[in-house]
Design a protein around this motif. Structure first.
Motif, PDB file in Angstrom:
ATOM      1  N   TYR A   1      76.129   7.258  33.668  1.00 19.60           N
ATOM      2  CA  TYR A   1      77.029   8.012  34.546  1.00 19.60           C
ATOM      3  C   TYR A   1      78.421   7.388  34.537  1.00 19.60           C
ATOM      4  CZ  TYR A   1      73.294  10.911  36.353  1.00 19.60           C
ATOM      5  OH  TYR A   1      72.285  11.837  36.465  1.00 19.60           O
ATOM      6  N   ARG A   2      79.438   8.238  34.553  1.00 26.38           N
ATOM      7  CA  ARG A   2      80.825   7.795  34.576  1.00 26.38           C
ATOM      8  C   ARG A   2      81.422   8.122  35.939  1.00 26.38           C
ATOM      9  NH1 ARG A   2      78.799   5.498  31.408  1.00 26.38           N
ATOM     10  NH2 ARG A   2      79.145   5.336  29.147  1.00 26.38           N
ATOM     11  N   LEU A   3      82.043   7.113  36.542  1.00 25.54           N
ATOM     12  CA  LEU A   3      82.575   7.279  37.895  1.00 25.54           C
ATOM     13  C   LEU A   3      83.597   8.409  37.979  1.00 25.54           C
ATOM     14  CD1 LEU A   3      83.000   3.676  39.324  1.00 25.54           C
ATOM     15  CD2 LEU A   3      81.509   5.492  40.158  1.00 25.54           C
ATOM     16  N   GLY A   4      84.403   8.564  36.943  1.00 27.02           N
ATOM     17  CA  GLY A   4      85.410   9.620  36.975  1.00 27.02           C
ATOM     18  C   GLY A   4      84.779  10.983  37.165  1.00 27.02           C
TER      19      GLY A   4
ATOM     20  N   ASP B   1      83.235  18.434  43.609  1.00 27.64           N
ATOM     21  CA  ASP B   1      83.986  19.034  44.717  1.00 27.64           C
ATOM     22  C   ASP B   1      83.666  18.394  46.055  1.00 27.64           C
ATOM     23  OD1 ASP B   1      85.250  20.739  43.020  1.00 27.64           O
ATOM     24  OD2 ASP B   1      83.951  22.466  43.416  1.00 27.64           O
ATOM     25  N   THR B   2      82.376  18.291  46.378  1.00 25.98           N
ATOM     26  CA  THR B   2      81.995  17.760  47.686  1.00 25.98           C
ATOM     27  C   THR B   2      82.401  16.303  47.818  1.00 25.98           C
ATOM     28  OG1 THR B   2      80.125  19.290  47.810  1.00 25.98           O
ATOM     29  CG2 THR B   2      80.085  17.393  49.277  1.00 25.98           C
ATOM     30  N   VAL B   3      82.201  15.533  46.754  1.00 26.16           N
ATOM     31  CA  VAL B   3      82.570  14.118  46.783  1.00 26.16           C
ATOM     32  C   VAL B   3      84.078  13.967  46.967  1.00 26.16           C
ATOM     33  CG1 VAL B   3      82.657  11.992  45.425  1.00 26.16           C
ATOM     34  CG2 VAL B   3      80.588  13.409  45.414  1.00 26.16           C
ATOM     35  N   ALA B   4      84.853  14.729  46.188  1.00 28.62           N
ATOM     36  CA  ALA B   4      86.315  14.634  46.292  1.00 28.62           C
ATOM     37  C   ALA B   4      86.794  15.011  47.690  1.00 28.62           C
ATOM     38  CB  ALA B   4      86.959  15.549  45.248  1.00 28.62           C
ATOM     39  N   ARG B   5      86.171  16.042  48.266  1.00 27.87           N
ATOM     40  CA  ARG B   5      86.566  16.476  49.610  1.00 27.87           C
ATOM     41  C   ARG B   5      86.234  15.403  50.647  1.00 27.87           C
ATOM     42  NH1 ARG B   5      84.082  20.795  49.372  1.00 27.87           N
ATOM     43  NH2 ARG B   5      85.779  22.114  48.622  1.00 27.87           N
ATOM     44  N   ARG B   6      85.062  14.799  50.500  1.00 30.72           N
ATOM     45  CA  ARG B   6      84.675  13.766  51.455  1.00 30.72           C
ATOM     46  C   ARG B   6      85.532  12.513  51.302  1.00 30.72           C
ATOM     47  NH1 ARG B   6      79.302  13.993  53.190  1.00 30.72           N
ATOM     48  NH2 ARG B   6      79.591  11.860  53.937  1.00 30.72           N
TER      49      ARG B   6
ATOM     50  N   THR C   1      75.264   5.798  49.646  1.00 31.42           N
ATOM     51  CA  THR C   1      73.961   6.468  49.680  1.00 31.42           C
ATOM     52  C   THR C   1      74.102   7.932  49.285  1.00 31.42           C
ATOM     53  OG1 THR C   1      73.149   4.978  51.395  1.00 31.42           O
ATOM     54  CG2 THR C   1      72.009   7.073  51.153  1.00 31.42           C
ATOM     55  N   GLU C   2      74.968   8.653  49.970  1.00 31.66           N
ATOM     56  CA  GLU C   2      75.128  10.069  49.659  1.00 31.66           C
ATOM     57  C   GLU C   2      75.833  10.274  48.312  1.00 31.66           C
ATOM     58  OE1 GLU C   2      76.620  12.633  52.676  1.00 31.66           O
ATOM     59  OE2 GLU C   2      75.030  12.119  54.099  1.00 31.66           O
ATOM     60  N   PHE C   3      76.720   9.371  47.972  1.00 30.79           N
ATOM     61  CA  PHE C   3      77.407   9.456  46.681  1.00 30.79           C
ATOM     62  C   PHE C   3      76.395   9.396  45.532  1.00 30.79           C
ATOM     63  CE2 PHE C   3      79.632   7.079  43.208  1.00 30.79           C
ATOM     64  CZ  PHE C   3      80.505   8.090  42.818  1.00 30.79           C
ATOM     65  N   SER C   4      75.295   8.651  45.739  1.00 27.86           N
ATOM     66  CA  SER C   4      74.300   8.455  44.681  1.00 27.86           C
ATOM     67  C   SER C   4      73.325   9.623  44.559  1.00 27.86           C
ATOM     68  CB  SER C   4      73.499   7.175  44.952  1.00 27.86           C
ATOM     69  OG  SER C   4      74.355   6.062  45.020  1.00 27.86           O
TER      70      SER C   4
END
Length: 419
Positions: A142-145, A151-156, A166-169
């Protein structure tokens, strides 16, 4: 098999695919194995999951091999929401909800015969994975970029509360599921709601990097109402599939109340009626909208699909009996209670004057108005006309020792309840 994708498009069940031409070829050359995951983040599935269950059933009926996944592991993490961290449920709660979801899913797929479905729990392969294995065998792909761009990650990340690791994973865990099911069951297609597009692609990428194989994703659109309001919202919240969270009667009424502009699209999505049958129902809407034939068909089909034919018969009988076209006394207590739950209410006891019950329930504005209703022959208790303004509620009027259905005229209802 060759027609199933066209059928799904016609029904409005396809929003996006990774490569539609490749998917069409795979389906026509099939059978293929496919899956959808259901996280136990609540004690029941709801209307959104119903769309996925119906999609799974269409594909199985077309000859493809269904795998339904209950997220006993991912349910302990939770898919990141648009805003705010989820409250983590206990392992015991997630385990209990997982069993409830398994029972619900089992109603929709065929687990016997020549093409049996498979039901799995991702806790079986994720629980035993060590942190080292997770980082070495999965995390390195997996690449962090890419993960940060979801979308959801960027918004959060841009919000005040941010997002936990935890939720990021979560997206990695969902990718592990696709890889594991590819290895165990030869799964090459994952389905889900269109809001899950980013998480679904996680598995596609992981299978490509680890196995060198191209697999597919197909999403369903988010269902909306023609008037722009959100589909599936009720006074009690979501349209739950579990009868202890939403009674079969309330469930049936939700579909029965579909608007003329919504009912035909919903017939395509939520029932297995043929094109010819739906075309005929569409003509009914255009030519005889007052009969609500399409709405009655939709409500009966979906209720039978979710709760069974016996439950549908009971709620139809209750609906008719409330308005004098059946015997209220034949309804069981649970169905009668559900059928009257949303009606105006008066608290009563044996001996309460009927006029008081009519006033307290709001069926009439005053005792004088109640007397006029009785004199005009327009007041009823359990569909029996009230003959005297001095009538009282008797013990035998309280069905199951508790309920008496009050009616003014043909359609205005209330319920008297003795607690």
């Amino acid at each position: 098999m060759t027609d199933v994708l066209d059928e799904l498009h016609w029904r409005g069940l396809v929003a996006q695919t990774t490569d539609e031409a490749a998917l069409r070829d795979a389906l026509s050359e099939g059978p293929i194995a496919y899956y959808c995951g259901f996280d136990p983040t609540a004690p029941s599935l709801h209307h959104g999951h119903l769309v996925q269950l119906i999609l799974l059933r269409h594909l199985q009926r077309a000859g493809h091999r269904a795998v339904a996944l209950v997220g006993g592991a991912t349910g302990m993490i939770g898919d990141p929401r648009q805003s705010g961290e989820r409250v983590l449920n206990t392992k015991e709660t997630v385990a209990d909800w997982s069993e409830r979801l398994k029972a619900q899913i089992s109603r929709f797929l065929d687990f016997e015969g020549d093409n049996p479905a498979v039901l799995v729990n991702n806790l079986d392969w994720i629980a035993g994975m060590s942190a080292i294995d997770f980082l070495r065998d999965v995390g390195k792909h997996y690449r962090l970029g890419t993960m940060l761009a979801k979308d959801t990650v960027a918004r959060r990340l841009s919000s005040d509360e941010g997002i936990s690791f935890t939720e990021f994973s979560y997206q990695i865990l969902q990718g592990i599921d696709f890889l594991e099911l590819y290895r165990r069951h030869g799964v090459t297609l994952q389905t889900g709601g269109n809001d899950q597009w980013g998480n679904l692609l996680s598995g596609v990428e992981l299978v490509r990097r680890t196995e060198g194989e191209a697999v597919h994703v197909m999403t369903t659109p988010l269902i909306t109402k023609a008037d722009g309001t959100k589909f599936g919202k009720t006074e009690g919240g979501a349209v739950w599939l579990a009868p202890d969270l939403m009674s079969p009667y309330a469930f049936y009424q939700y579909w029965l109340n579909a608007s003329d502009s919504d009912v035909v699209p919903w017939l395509k999505i939520f029932t297995f009626r043929s094109r010819e049958e739906i075309a005929e129902l569409e003509r009914e809407v255009a030519e005889r909208p007052f009969a609500r034939v399409a709405q009655k068909t939709l409500a009966a089909d979906v209720t039978t699909l979710v709760h069974g034919a016996a439950a549908t018969e009971a709620v139809v009988a209750a609906s008719q009996a409330l308005f004098g076209r059946g015997e209220l006394a034949t309804l069981d207590a649970e169905t009668l209670g559900a059928a009257t739950a949303e009606l105006p209410r008066a608290d009563v006891a044996v001996g309460t004057p009927v006029l008081d019950a009519l006033v307290d329930s709001g069926l009439v504005a005053s005792r004088a108005a109640g007397r006029r209703a009785v004199a005009d022959g327009g007041a009823y208790v359990n569909n029996a006309k009230v003959e005297s303004e001095d009538a009282v509620l008797r013990a035998e009027d309280l069905l199951h020792g508790r309920y008496a259905v009050l009616r003014r005229g043909k359609k205005t209802l209330a319920v008297a309840v003795a607690d």
